[in-house]
Design an enzyme around this catalytic site. Structure first.
Site, PDB file in Angstrom:
ATOM      1  N   TYR A  45      13.874   0.930  33.257  1.00  0.00           N
ATOM      2  CA  TYR A  45      12.988   0.749  33.633  1.00  0.00           C
ATOM      3  C   TYR A  45      12.038   0.008  34.593  1.00  0.00           C
ATOM      4  CZ  TYR A  45      12.735   2.160  28.284  1.00  0.00           C
ATOM      5  OH  TYR A  45      13.046   3.161  27.651  1.00  0.00           O
TER       6      TYR A  45
ATOM      7  N   HIS B 221       5.259   4.671  28.188  1.00  0.00           N
ATOM      8  CA  HIS B 221       4.165   3.356  28.097  1.00  0.00           C
ATOM      9  C   HIS B 221       3.153   3.617  29.310  1.00  0.00           C
ATOM     10  CE1 HIS B 221       8.363   1.774  26.838  1.00  0.00           C
ATOM     11  NE2 HIS B 221       7.742   1.986  26.156  1.00  0.00           N
TER      12      HIS B 221
ATOM     13  N   ASN C 261       8.108  -2.689  27.538  1.00  0.00           N
ATOM     14  CA  ASN C 261       7.237  -2.412  26.740  1.00  0.00           C
ATOM     15  C   ASN C 261       6.056  -3.100  26.055  1.00  0.00           C
ATOM     16  OD1 ASN C 261      10.219  -1.627  26.014  1.00  0.00           O
ATOM     17  ND2 ASN C 261      10.221  -0.197  24.339  1.00  0.00           N
TER      18      ASN C 261
HETATM   19  C1  LIG Z   1       7.402   7.271  20.200  1.00  0.00           C
HETATM   20  C2  LIG Z   1       7.457   5.588  21.338  1.00  0.00           C
HETATM   21  C3  LIG Z   1       8.051   5.025  21.147  1.00  0.00           C
HETATM   22  C4  LIG Z   1       7.402   3.535  21.723  1.00  0.00           C
HETATM   23  N1  LIG Z   1       8.061   2.601  21.684  1.00  0.00           N
HETATM   24  C5  LIG Z   1       7.945   1.381  21.896  1.00  0.00           C
HETATM   25  C6  LIG Z   1       8.596   0.033  21.415  1.00  0.00           C
HETATM   26  O1  LIG Z   1       9.344   0.764  21.459  1.00  0.00           O
HETATM   27  N2  LIG Z   1       7.759  -0.658  21.722  1.00  0.00           N
HETATM   28  C7  LIG Z   1       6.954  -1.481  22.608  1.00  0.00           C
HETATM   29  O2  LIG Z   1       5.697  -2.423  23.730  1.00  0.00           O
HETATM   30  N3  LIG Z   1       5.962   0.039  22.766  1.00  0.00           N
HETATM   31  C8  LIG Z   1       6.010   1.623  22.682  1.00  0.00           C
HETATM   32  N4  LIG Z   1       5.689   2.962  22.875  1.00  0.00           N
HETATM   33  C9  LIG Z   1       4.336   2.357  24.148  1.00  0.00           C
HETATM   34  C10 LIG Z   1       3.318   1.779  22.596  1.00  0.00           C
HETATM   35  O3  LIG Z   1       3.574   2.359  21.110  1.00  0.00           O
HETATM   36  C11 LIG Z   1       2.040   1.930  23.188  1.00  0.00           C
HETATM   37  O4  LIG Z   1       1.663   1.558  24.716  1.00  0.00           O
HETATM   38  C12 LIG Z   1       0.519   1.368  22.249  1.00  0.00           C
HETATM   39  O5  LIG Z   1       0.972   1.318  20.523  1.00  0.00           O
HETATM   40  C13 LIG Z   1      -1.007   1.599  23.205  1.00  0.00           C
HETATM   41  O6  LIG Z   1      -1.316   0.798  22.433  1.00  0.00           O
HETATM   42  P1  LIG Z   1      -3.397   1.357  22.878  1.00  0.00           P
HETATM   43  O7  LIG Z   1      -4.222   0.662  21.646  1.00  0.00           O
HETATM   44  O8  LIG Z   1      -3.576   1.604  24.145  1.00  0.00           O
HETATM   45  O9  LIG Z   1      -3.134   3.344  22.207  1.00  0.00           O
HETATM   46  P2  LIG Z   1      -2.401   3.755  20.454  1.00  0.00           P
HETATM   47  O10 LIG Z   1      -1.745   2.689  19.803  1.00  0.00           O
HETATM   48  O11 LIG Z   1      -1.796   4.528  21.274  1.00  0.00           O
HETATM   49  O12 LIG Z   1      -3.441   4.112  19.895  1.00  0.00           O
HETATM   50  C14 LIG Z   1      -5.143   4.567  20.273  1.00  0.00           C
HETATM   51  C15 LIG Z   1      -5.624   5.094  18.811  1.00  0.00           C
HETATM   52  O13 LIG Z   1      -6.032   6.006  19.202  1.00  0.00           O
HETATM   53  C16 LIG Z   1      -6.563   7.228  17.968  1.00  0.00           C
HETATM   54  N5  LIG Z   1      -7.284   8.200  18.001  1.00  0.00           N
HETATM   55  C17 LIG Z   1      -7.403   8.263  20.168  1.00  0.00           C
HETATM   56  N6  LIG Z   1      -8.697   9.306  19.949  1.00  0.00           N
HETATM   57  C18 LIG Z   1      -9.056   8.653  19.505  1.00  0.00           C
HETATM   58  C19 LIG Z   1     -10.786  10.115  19.049  1.00  0.00           C
HETATM   59  N7  LIG Z   1     -11.082  10.161  19.296  1.00  0.00           N
HETATM   60  N8  LIG Z   1     -10.920   9.726  17.443  1.00  0.00           N
HETATM   61  C20 LIG Z   1     -10.436   8.172  16.401  1.00  0.00           C
HETATM   62  N9  LIG Z   1      -9.345   7.817  16.994  1.00  0.00           N
HETATM   63  C21 LIG Z   1      -8.615   8.348  18.451  1.00  0.00           C
HETATM   64  C22 LIG Z   1      -5.074   7.804  18.318  1.00  0.00           C
HETATM   65  O14 LIG Z   1      -4.840   8.399  17.402  1.00  0.00           O
HETATM   66  C23 LIG Z   1      -4.120   5.857  17.599  1.00  0.00           C
HETATM   67  O15 LIG Z   1      -4.187   5.644  16.284  1.00  0.00           O
HETATM   68  C24 LIG Z   1       5.773   3.844  22.220  1.00  0.00           C
HETATM   69  C25 LIG Z   1       5.196   5.008  22.579  1.00  0.00           C
HETATM   70  C26 LIG Z   1       5.974   5.910  21.225  1.00  0.00           C
HETATM   71  C27 LIG Z   1       4.793   6.625  21.470  1.00  0.00           C
END
Ligand SMILES: Cc1cc2nc3c(=O)[nH]c(=O)nc-3n(C[C@H](O)[C@H](O)[C@H](O)COP(=O)(O)OP(=O)(O)OC[C@H]3O[C@@H](n4cnc5c(N)ncnc54)[C@H](O)[C@@H]3O)c2cc1C
Ligand SMILES: *[C@@H]1O[C@H](CO)[C@@H](O)[C@H](O)[C@H]1NC(C)=O
Ligand SMILES: *[C@@H]1O[C@H](CO)[C@@H](O)[C@H](O)[C@H]1NC(C)=O
Ligand SMILES: *[C@@H]1O[C@H](CO)[C@@H](O)[C@H](O)[C@H]1NC(C)=O
Ligand SMILES: *[C@@H]1O[C@H](CO)[C@@H](O)[C@H](O)[C@H]1NC(C)=O
Ligand SMILES: *[C@@H]1O[C@H](CO)[C@@H](O)[C@H](O)[C@H]1NC(C)=O
Ligand SMILES: *[C@@H]1O[C@H](CO)[C@@H](O)[C@H](O)[C@H]1NC(C)=O
Ligand SMILES: *[C@@H]1O[C@H](CO)[C@@H](O)[C@H](O)[C@H]1NC(C)=O
Length: 569
Positions: free
Chosen positions: A419, A501, A548
């Site tokens: 990465y 990510h 990550n």
């Molecule tokens: C398969 C996978 C594996 C990963 N592995 C890792 C790892 O091992 N370590 C790590 O650090 N990162 C990892 N990541 C990345 C990390 O999980 C994300 O970067 C992080 O969760 C993003 O945080 P966020 O708060 O920006 O959004 P998210 O955690 O995506 O949260 C957004 C939330 O908003 C909700 N939402 C969206 N739109 C709406 C709406 N209109 N109304 C109501 N709710 C809504 C969604 O359902 C979700 O629950 C991974 C991601 C994935 C997909």
């Protein structure tokens, strides 16, 4: 005594919220009387810590999540048969984290052209639990004033105090199936790379390696769902709505008055309002979800707002004289990932995919009775992780992070993903379609020559490290393919390079995007041109960090909570 009372609160909260989850399975209309000091949209890495810190400060908080509950503690129900009769779900068991790739139905977001978790916890419910303390340059190179590494010491301490992470997730402290780590770690050591416990040495990111660090705790997922959300849920001032989609922010000019919501197989419908005069709306719906909400609320560039205007939203969309012109969706970023595959006779494959239907009976027993064994570890046996920093011809330090796992075309294979993080200069763009789906229309991968050159150099350096290793063979790239040829041959598209990510679609900065700047939110995370609308999640990251992202997003959330609470009402 302190610990006992905390545990008691957690247990009480759990049974209350399990009942609540069941009640939310039917759609109900929002009642007009109840208003909230803060409405937070999205329960991921950004949203959950905010819900805790703002409710802790005595504010009434509504957290809106479009998806269903995930982990058992919150009433989640999705699980393989062998977990029947336990409180565990597929989200709780580290060894089942890869099930998201085998069967994402009902878990992944359906309005996004990439993988993302749309359940309680967002990415923190579905991810592999990797949990890294950021390198100081992650902040100092990327973030603006007030968000430098020295400013984030307090928030980092709070986050890692609550979620320390572990390099030995099985509760007996044993690392199972460590042959891959031993072979590759041993090779790095022989080449002069230094072993580190990564989260004790976040600044050591050049020719270092270590065991993977996970947010797991007690042999289960842990993380924000098991800490911050438990605390929030213990307060009467906190309300959680699952199964509820935020459609748009309701606003008059720059003043957000509430959020329009829709039922999603249960949940709530109507308009929920913030406390008059002092209430605030915070978007934490992720890099895709927050951008989409901004667009649907008439905030973005005119081309994207016209697409929304031409969708089913059109008739009820805020009128164009109220639109706020900001570069939402630009500055899209993701780690550019490059997979290599090697094999070595010492490496032993464990069938984590098969563990969904047919776990090895002894391993199942050990996990269920004591949270020990391979199933307490992330699929598919992740580690080692190693780091290198390479200075480019442009003078920019580029941070590389390599993540290994035991899987590939042979049972002695390891796939290792490279990465490129801090220092990457490539950016892409997210846009919206008439069906109101977000799409990565410009992938952010390898768009600059210096990014490409560093990616090639880092691969050459690894080839040198592994050249003397007895019995090791290269499967990808083949030995007759040069690093340059190989890097050029892998398409720079999410299907081949994506790392899940995603960041950057509502950048934080001082250069107001309304007047030709690049920023969507100001240094308090408030959307330019609004009085009380904020974005706090991966969207605001100006550039890509090394590791990550989830821990860094939680740190950002802690810091943002403090800034938002300090603003005059
Ligand atoms: C398969 C996978 C594996 C990963 N592995 C890792 C790892 O091992 N370590 C790590 O650090 N990162 C990892 N990541 C990345 C990390 O999980 C994300 O970067 C992080 O969760 C993003 O945080 P966020 O708060 O920006 O959004 P998210 O955690 O995506 O949260 C957004 C939330 O908003 C909700 N939402 C969206 N739109 C709406 C709406 N209109 N109304 C109501 N709710 C809504 C969604 O359902 C979700 O629950 C991974 C991601 C994935 C997909
Ligand atoms: C909810 O509101 C809708 C639209 O106003 C209405 O048709 C429906 O009957 C209401 N449902 C309940 C349960 O009140
Ligand atoms: C487990 O529970 C599911 C859902 O209730 C059910 O369909 C399945 O038959 C159960 N399996 C076993 C082995 O009990
Ligand atoms: C609106 O959508 C229609 C398709 O239904 C398309 O033909 C038209 O070009 C669109 N207009 C704009 C301004 O995007
Ligand atoms: C990383 O370490 C190597 C080997 O010691 C060194 O040559 C290189 O300059 C270092 N990179 C940076 C950016 O300091
Ligand atoms: C690899 O291991 C799995 C599970 O143990 C087994 O089913 C499979 O046949 C093995 N494959 C090879 C190529 O040996
Ligand atoms: C490398 O060797 C493989 C056979 O192992 C061959 O198919 C391929 O064309 C070769 N590639 C190059 C670039 O020479
Ligand atoms: C906007 O910024 C770009 C790039 O910095 C610059 O070329 C352009 O002249 C600016 N336009 C205005 C109106 O300031």
């Amino acid at each position: 005594m302190h610990i006992t009372s905390k545990a008691a609160v957690a247990t009480a909260a759990a049974s209350f919220w399990v009942q609540l989850a069941a009640a939310q399975a039917t759609c109900s209309n929002v009642t007009a009387e109840k208003t909230y000091d803060y409405i937070i949209v999205g329960s991921g890495a950004g949203g959950i810590p905010l819900a805790d810190r703002l409710s802790e400060a005595g504010k009434t908080v509504l957290l809106i999540e479009k998806g269903p509950p995930s982990t058992g503690r919150w009433g989640g129900t999705m699980k393989p048969d062998w977990l029947n009769g336990t409180s565990l779900t597929r989200f709780d068991v580290p060894g089942l984290c890869n099930q998201i790739w085998a069967d994402p139905t009902g878990v992944s977001c359906t309005d996004v052209d990439q993988m993302a978790g749309c359940v309680l916890g967002g990415g923190t419910a579905v991810n592999a639990g990797l949990w890294w303390k950021p390198h100081p340059e992650d902040w100092d190179v990327n973030f603006p004033t007030g968000w430098q590494s020295k400013d984030l010491v307090e928030a980092t301490g709070k986050v890692f105090g609550r979620i320390p992470g572990t390099i030995a997730p099985s509760v007996d402290g044993v690392r199972y199936l460590s042959q891959g780590f031993d072979m590759l770690g041993g090779s790095l050591k022989a080449a002069g790379w230094e072993y580190v416990v990564a989260n004790n040495n976040p600044e050591k990111k050049n020719r270092t390696y270590g065991h993977s660090t996970f947010m797991y705790s007690g042999g289960e997922r842990g993380g924000p769902l098991a800490t911050y959300l438990v605390n929030a849920a213990s307060r009467p001032s906190f309300t959680l709505w699952t199964h509820t989609i935020a459609k748009r922010v309701v606003r008059t000019g720059g003043l957000a008055t509430g959020v329009e919501v829709e039922c999603n197989g249960g949940g709530h419908a109507g308009v929920v309002s913030v406390t008059p005069k002092t209430g605030r709306v915070i978007l934490a719906a992720g890099s895709f979800g927050s951008a989409k909400l901004l667009w649907r609320s008439g905030i973005g560039t005119v081309d994207q707002l016209n697409i929304v205007k031409n969708s089913t939203d059109g008739p009820t969309m805020i009128s164009s004289d109220q639109w706020i012109n900001l570069p939402v969706g630009y500055n899209l970023n993701d780690h550019v990932g490059t997979d290599i595959e090697i094999s070595h006779p010492d490496v032993v494959f464990y069938d984590y995919y098969g563990a969904w239907k047919n776990p090895i009976p002894e391993d199942k027993e050990k996990y269920l009775s004591a949270r020990i064994g391979p199933l307490a570890q992330a699929a598919p046996n992740i580690g080692p992780i190693f780091w290198e920093t390479i200075k480019g011809a442009d003078g920019v330090n580029r941070h590389f992070h390599w993540q290994s796992r035991v899987e590939g075309t042979l049972n002695t294979s390891m796939t290792v993903t490279q990465y490129l993080g801090t220092g990457s200069t490539s950016r892409g763009r997210l846009t919206i379609t008439r069906q109101l789906n977000t799409i990565v229309s410009t992938p952010p991968y390898l768009r600059t020559d210096n990014d490409k050159a560093a990616v090639v150099q880092s691969l050459i350096n690894l080839q040198k490290v592994l050249a003397p290793v007895q019995g090791l063979s290269w499967i990808t790239p083949k030995p007759n393919v040069t690093a340059e040829q190989f890097i050029a041959s892998v398409p720079a598209i999410p299907a081949r390079r994506g790392s899940n990510h995603w960041t950057g679609t509502a950048k934080i900065g001082t250069d107001d995007g309304r007047t030709n700047g690049t920023a969507v939110v100001d240094l308090n995370t408030k959307v330019y041109g609004t009085e009380n609308l904020f974005v706090v999640d991966a969207s605001i990251f100006p550039g890509m960090i090394t590791a990550n992202p989830s821990a860094a997003i939680v740190i950002v959330s802690e810091h943002a909570a403090k800034k938002i609470l300090a603003l005059p009402a």
